[in-house]
Design an enzyme around this catalytic site. Sequence first.
Site, short mmCIF file in Angstrom:
data_model
loop_
_atom_site.label_atom_id
_atom_site.label_comp_id
_atom_site.label_asym_id
_atom_site.label_seq_id
_atom_site.Cartn_x
_atom_site.Cartn_y
_atom_site.Cartn_z
N CYS A 113 0.82 -1.23 0.00
CA CYS A 113 0.00 0.00 0.00
C CYS A 113 0.85 1.27 0.00
CB CYS A 113 -0.95 0.01 1.18
SG CYS A 113 -2.16 -1.31 1.10
N HIS A 250 -3.26 7.52 2.02
CA HIS A 250 -3.65 6.19 1.55
C HIS A 250 -5.04 5.90 2.11
CE1 HIS A 250 -3.92 2.04 0.69
NE2 HIS A 250 -3.65 1.61 1.90
N ASN A 280 -10.06 0.04 -0.25
CA ASN A 280 -8.59 0.13 -0.21
C ASN A 280 -8.05 -0.45 -1.52
OD1 ASN A 280 -5.85 -0.18 0.22
ND2 ASN A 280 -6.05 -1.07 2.26
N1 ACO Z 1 -18.18 -8.11 9.35
C1 ACO Z 1 -18.54 -8.34 10.63
N2 ACO Z 1 -17.68 -8.59 11.60
C2 ACO Z 1 -16.37 -8.60 11.29
C3 ACO Z 1 -15.91 -8.36 9.98
C4 ACO Z 1 -16.87 -8.11 8.99
N3 ACO Z 1 -16.53 -7.86 7.71
N4 ACO Z 1 -14.57 -8.43 9.98
C5 ACO Z 1 -14.19 -8.69 11.25
N5 ACO Z 1 -15.27 -8.81 12.04
C6 ACO Z 1 -15.33 -9.11 13.47
C7 ACO Z 1 -14.12 -9.86 13.96
O1 ACO Z 1 -14.25 -11.23 13.69
C8 ACO Z 1 -14.16 -9.56 15.45
O2 ACO Z 1 -15.12 -10.39 16.04
P1 ACO Z 1 -14.84 -11.02 17.51
O3 ACO Z 1 -14.75 -9.83 18.41
O4 ACO Z 1 -16.05 -11.87 17.71
O5 ACO Z 1 -13.55 -11.78 17.38
C9 ACO Z 1 -14.70 -8.14 15.48
O6 ACO Z 1 -15.31 -7.89 14.21
C10 ACO Z 1 -13.64 -7.09 15.76
O7 ACO Z 1 -12.51 -7.36 14.91
P2 ACO Z 1 -11.28 -6.37 14.83
O8 ACO Z 1 -10.31 -6.89 13.81
O9 ACO Z 1 -10.76 -6.10 16.21
O10 ACO Z 1 -12.03 -5.06 14.29
P3 ACO Z 1 -11.45 -3.64 14.03
O11 ACO Z 1 -12.29 -2.62 14.65
O12 ACO Z 1 -9.96 -3.58 14.26
O13 ACO Z 1 -11.68 -3.45 12.44
C11 ACO Z 1 -10.39 -3.59 10.42
C12 ACO Z 1 -11.10 -4.36 11.54
C13 ACO Z 1 -11.43 -2.82 9.65
C14 ACO Z 1 -9.70 -4.59 9.51
C15 ACO Z 1 -9.37 -2.62 11.03
O14 ACO Z 1 -8.58 -3.27 11.99
C16 ACO Z 1 -8.45 -2.02 10.00
O15 ACO Z 1 -8.86 -1.26 9.16
N6 ACO Z 1 -7.14 -2.31 10.09
C17 ACO Z 1 -6.15 -1.75 9.22
C18 ACO Z 1 -6.18 -2.35 7.89
C19 ACO Z 1 -5.26 -1.52 7.02
O16 ACO Z 1 -5.22 -0.32 7.12
N7 ACO Z 1 -4.49 -2.09 6.19
C20 ACO Z 1 -3.61 -1.16 5.47
C21 ACO Z 1 -2.69 -1.74 4.74
S1 ACO Z 1 -3.42 -2.79 3.55
C22 ACO Z 1 -2.09 -3.33 2.58
O17 ACO Z 1 -0.98 -2.99 2.79
C23 ACO Z 1 -2.38 -4.33 1.53
#
Ligand code: ACO
EC number: 2.3.1.180
Length: 323
Positions: A113, A250, A280
């Site tokens: 990214c 980004h 993304n």
């Molecule tokens: N729908 C419903 N529930 C979901 C989903 C979904 N699509 N995805 C995850 N959950 C659930 C998880 O299973 C978890 O459930 P649990 O509590 O029962 O275990 C709960 O939601 C919370 O999960 P988290 O991962 O803690 O959620 P978070 O608030 O952190 O959001 C997210 C997840 C959106 C992925 C976030 O962490 C994020 O954006 N992270 C950064 C990603 C990023 O920026 N990547 C950049 C680089 S990408 C690259 O380089 C290719």
Amino acid sequence: MRRAIVRGTGHYLPERIVENSWFEDKLETSDDWIRSRTGIERRHFAAEGQTTSDLGIRAARAALERAGMEIGQIDGIILATSTPDFTFPATATIVQAGLGMSRGFAFDVQAVCAGFVFALANADAMIRAGQADRILVIGAETFSRIMDWTDRSTCVLFGDGAGAVILEAQESEGTSEDRGLLASDLNSDGKYRELLYVDGGVSATGTVGKLRMQGNLVFRHAVEKLASTAQTALGRAGLTAADVDWLVPHQANLRIITATAQKMGLPLDKVVLTVADHGNTSAASIPLALSVADGEGRFAPGDVLLTEAIGGGLSWGAVVLRW
Ligand code: ACO
């Protein structure tokens, strides 16, 4: 001194638009969860057979048109991607041939990214070194090809697309008042590989693989590292956050973008946001955002733009430029 100024931007998004609701009958997820946790509402997916180079060629043509330039004027292509058409040759060379360009260089940059920021910094260095006068810098991705469609924590986040920027050499005073790229900051730390990676590849498995991510850990690194690389790049440019007219981040997650802007003291009306419509798109997200905002006439000559990105590696960085 020589500076690299932006002469034109362009982008291309595949025709197929997929709303969040599309995932609801395939996975245990909801439009509400995706919107509230990420800010994403929809994304574009490439058609069957449509490749990263196809998207890159269209974005490049759009940038050439906006710049009023011919492909014959371009000395080189640097293309950032983690989803190349083939293992080799470089996707940049496929784009080069598609554009009918038969001289100059074309190569790929792979920093996930953060790829476009790395490509921009490299193009800037080559222009300042006199290696080229005009470089087409492209970010193009088909992340839909490396999704695990059973993993709700990743497959709802990504989209396909391409953006392009044309940089051109210009003699400048060498001050922070100059137009063009003023400074950059690039970083990688390979010990964080497990946080965000693809579980296949040429020499390790002989397969393409699927994207794996520990999203919450990436999130924490993102806010801290993005704000710090942005401050470093601004410092190198002799500027501060107060000088920034536009943050073009980004587009991974609205919460990361908001938290980073807040950390830097930048109001949201100075932030270009495309994550709702694009998802993304990895290395394509910054040039897509630049091109969309440029097309809307949002940047005025002399505006200070700050771009920043983090991705797999981890790799992260920032570029400061004056429009
Ligand atoms: N729908 C419903 N529930 C979901 C989903 C979904 N699509 N995805 C995850 N959950 C659930 C998880 O299973 C978890 O459930 P649990 O509590 O029962 O275990 C709960 O939601 C919370 O999960 P988290 O991962 O803690 O959620 P978070 O608030 O952190 O959001 C997210 C997840 C959106 C992925 C976030 O962490 C994020 O954006 N992270 C950064 C990603 C990023 O920026 N990547 C950049 C680089 S990408 C690259 O380089 C290719």
